[in-house]
Design a protein around this motif. Structure first.
Motif: not given
Length: 337
Positions: A290, A266-270, A293, A247, A249
């Protein structure tokens, strides 16, 4: 007495010569090792399968008999829910180069359970068991052990391991929860580290700094929310870092260093692709994925879309929050940035 000593010396020499000549080794008889089985593979290596043993006592009785052959290439036990503990001395004086326990109910490996293989063991895998206790303090005695795979178990704290031979370490899918500062310093020759799905929320600065041969590192599917300075550092060519499904960010400057082949975010909160963070990664030759996101794709990506050589290193379906691909952005839309 002199004649006897002479005969023993000659016998020893002949034994070594015969071994060096490539004579095919012979398995113990079925009766000696039942319910284990033995085979000689196409490369003349002895492979044991003891998946059907009914208890620790039965396993110990087999290997504490006087078997005609004591040196085996591998021992495999798969899908066995009878073995809960590997007791001290369970394998007697028999030696292995590979020991593989895959899918079962093993909870405890006692000290000296494998000590007979201290000079021969190269790979130890205990995967998908219920392992909660392991003699990590002994790992350094296994001077040829290069691969230690303990993934998908119940280890609940990061172990202290001291080993100069280890090159691959897999502690993935254990509820470790954190990495202590300096937790990997005792394994300076690690090349590959798997720490995905370990409930890790923070990586201390310098955790990977001293691993001069590290080129593959994954902390995917953890609980990271930010990357602090000097959290990640790779030193070799083809450096690959996987931080998928966290997660994240917030990413600090100088937090990702030495990644020269692939960075997966991939699959983060950037939200922002900040130039001071991502440009050095791409300029080292790394490709970036990425996807998934909430990327704003404002002026923060102007530096990227104006640099075709760098933009070409953005992979997959990496897209802005509105669904448009980063690689399809029009540079003229960023003239005012």
């Amino acid at each position: 007495m002199i004649c006897l000593k002479f005969m023993l010396v000659v016998t020893s020499i002949l034994t070594h010569v015969e071994g060096a000549s490539g004579v095919t080794p012979i398995c113990p008889s079925e009766e000696e090792i039942f319910p284990c089985t033995c085979e000689v593979d196409s490369t003349s290596l002895l492979r044991l399968d003891c998946s059907d043993v009914a208890s620790e006592n039965e396993l110990s009785m087999i290997f504490n008999n006087e078997l005609p052959t004591k040196n085996f290439h591998s021992l495999k036990i798969t899908k066995n829910d009878k073995l809960k503990t590997l007791p001290k001395g369970v394998f007697g004086k028999n030696t292995f180069e590979e020991v593989l326990f895959i899918e079962g109910a093993l909870e405890v490996v006692q000290p000296e359970a494998l000590i007979g293989s201290a000079s021969t063991l190269r790979k130890l895998q205990i995967r998908s068991h219920k392992l909660r206790s392991f003699p990590f303090g002994e790992v350094g005695y296994y001077r040829n052990l290069s691969k230690l795979y303990l993934g998908n178990n119940d280890l609940d704290s990061f172990p202290r391991i001291v080993s100069t031979s280890l090159k691959e370490l897999n502690l993935a899918q254990n509820p470790l929860k954190h990495i202590p500062a300096g937790g990997l310093y005792g394994m300076p020759n690690l090349r590959i580290v798997y720490l995905y799905s370990c409930e890790i929320a923070e990586v201390p600065a310098g955790t990977f700094t001293g691993l001069r041969n590290l080129f593959y590192l994954t902390l995917a599917d953890n609980k990271l929310t930010e990357i602090r300075p000097y959290s990640f550092e790779l030193h070799t060519k083809n450096g690959r870092l996987f931080l998928t499904s966290n997660n994240i960010s917030k990413i600090a400057k100088n937090s990702i260093n030495g990644v020269s082949y692939f960075l997966n975010m991939n699959e983060n909160s950037v939200v922002f692709l900040e130039e001071e963070i991502f440009r050095p990664v791409l300029e080292r030759g790394a490709h970036l994925s990425i996807e998934s996101n909430p990327l704003a794709c404002g002026c923060d990506i102007a530096w990227l879309v104006r640099s075709p050589n760098l933009l070409a290193k953005v992979e997959g379906r990496s897209a802005c929050s509105d669904g448009t691909l980063i690689t399809e952005q029009d540079p003229t839309d960023y003239i005012m940035c």
